[in-house]
Motif scaffolding. Structure first.
Motif, PDB file in Angstrom:
ATOM      1  N   GLU A  58      36.487  29.529  39.071  1.00 40.49           N
ATOM      2  CA  GLU A  58      36.626  30.641  39.875  1.00 40.49           C
ATOM      3  C   GLU A  58      35.812  30.551  41.179  1.00 40.49           C
ATOM      4  N   PRO A  61      33.683  34.813  42.897  1.00 44.22           N
ATOM      5  CA  PRO A  61      33.850  35.741  42.049  1.00 44.22           C
ATOM      6  C   PRO A  61      33.344  37.338  42.591  1.00 44.22           C
ATOM      7  N   THR A  67      36.393  37.896  37.235  1.00 41.75           N
ATOM      8  CA  THR A  67      35.533  37.064  36.290  1.00 41.75           C
ATOM      9  C   THR A  67      35.653  37.386  34.830  1.00 41.75           C
ATOM     10  N   LEU A  70      39.202  36.801  33.506  1.00 45.95           N
ATOM     11  CA  LEU A  70      39.312  35.415  33.040  1.00 45.95           C
ATOM     12  C   LEU A  70      38.419  35.133  31.948  1.00 45.95           C
ATOM     13  N   ALA A  79      31.883  30.089  37.689  1.00 49.93           N
ATOM     14  CA  ALA A  79      32.320  30.879  38.890  1.00 49.93           C
ATOM     15  C   ALA A  79      31.198  30.518  39.878  1.00 49.93           C
TER      16      ALA A  79
END
Length: 295
Positions: A58, A61, A67, A70, A79
């Motif tokens: 990611e 974030p 986040t 996910l 992230a």
């Protein structure tokens, strides 16, 4: 202080609460806009096709809104956040997730191959990002051109950028970005997102686009670097003919007659413009000129 970890962040009240708690100041230089619509979050996660065996990279974030979503779906989330002021917030909002690694760095300087090796046994990552609009293209193209293992990139971008990424020949949005993206990936717009889905509200509409990487490029050319040089030159002077655009380019040192002959050999009219050519035709043009041009 009241703990905010474990709570869902995808609503305006919770986002405002976190911003106020940490006295967070939005940085214009980072293009920060936090997503606050749970329906859009769901669409992004579905578009990215995240499964329990996936490792997700990611980018950006923020406070951890995406986040959290996910991490609920993936095996692991890495992230990467450039703003160090967001790191304490992420430490709190993500403290209940043992499958998230937060890295404070600039994604353009991160060793993505190293991340794939460390967290995913060098298998392809799935990338999800809500990117600042001014840096969208360098990040996406950097991931593709560097050859790092990426399965797909699902990204929030300015709507006009998404339109350009998926545009075809002869349309007003078609250009060098369309051809570059489509050489590496298959674009699909999963959702259009209005400004009121963010804090603060951006001035323009956004779109979620998924770029599914091709196993192999859809066209073959002896010299991809030359092909992209021709593409850039043909759109630098969009209203000129392809022949004149290439003749006028300081990056292309080739006799005018040779360029004209190469265009004619593709069965194209001499007055054709670059915006009319397909990716395959640009590949063919590069192959016809590759013996004469050395970049």
């Amino acid at each position: 202080m009241e703990e905010i970890s474990g709570s869902r962040l995808s609503n305006p009240q919770k986002t405002i609460e976190i911003i106020q708690k940490y006295d967070f100041v939005f940085q214009k230089k980072f293009g920060q806009n936090f997503l606050i619509d749970p329906h859009v979050l769901d669409k992004i996660v579905r578009a990215a096709d995240i499964g329990k065996e996936d490792c997700v990279l990611e980018i950006g974030p923020g406070i951890g809104t995406m986040t959290q979503c996910l991490a609920d779906q993936a095996r692991h989330v890495v992230a990467v956040e450039i703003d160090r002021n967001l790191i304490p917030i992420l430490e709190e909002t993500l403290k209940d997730y043992d499958n998230v690694t937060v890295i404070n760095d600039d994604i353009l300087k991160v060793d993505v191959n190293g991340l794939a090796a460390e967290y995913n046994q060098s298998r392809p990552l799935k990338v999800v990002a809500n990117l600042p609009y001014y840096i969208t293209t360098p990040i996406i193209m950097g991931l593709f051109e560097s050859g790092v293992p990426v399965d797909n990139i699902t990204v929030m971008v300015q709507k006009e950028v998404a339109d350009r990424m998926q545009a075809g020949p002869g349309t007003k949005d078609y250009g060098a970005l369309s051809l570059a993206v489509q050489y590496y990936a298959r674009p699909y717009v999963a959702a259009n997102v209005p400004p009121n889905c963010f804090i603060p509200r951006p001035r323009v509409g956004s779109a979620v686009i998924r770029l599914t990487r091709h196993p192999e490029p859809p066209v073959r050319t002896r010299d991809p670097k030359l092909m992209f040089c021709l593409i850039r030159a043909s759109f630098n002077q969009r209203r000129k003919t392809l022949q004149n655009s290439l003749n006028n380019s300081p990056d292309i040192d080739c006799p005018k007659e040779m360029i004209a002959a190469a265009i004619e050999s593709l069965g194209l009219p001499s007055a054709v413009r670059g915006e009319a050519l397909t990716l395959e035709q640009f590949a063919g043009l590069a192959d016809r000129l590759s013996g004469e041009l050395h970049l």
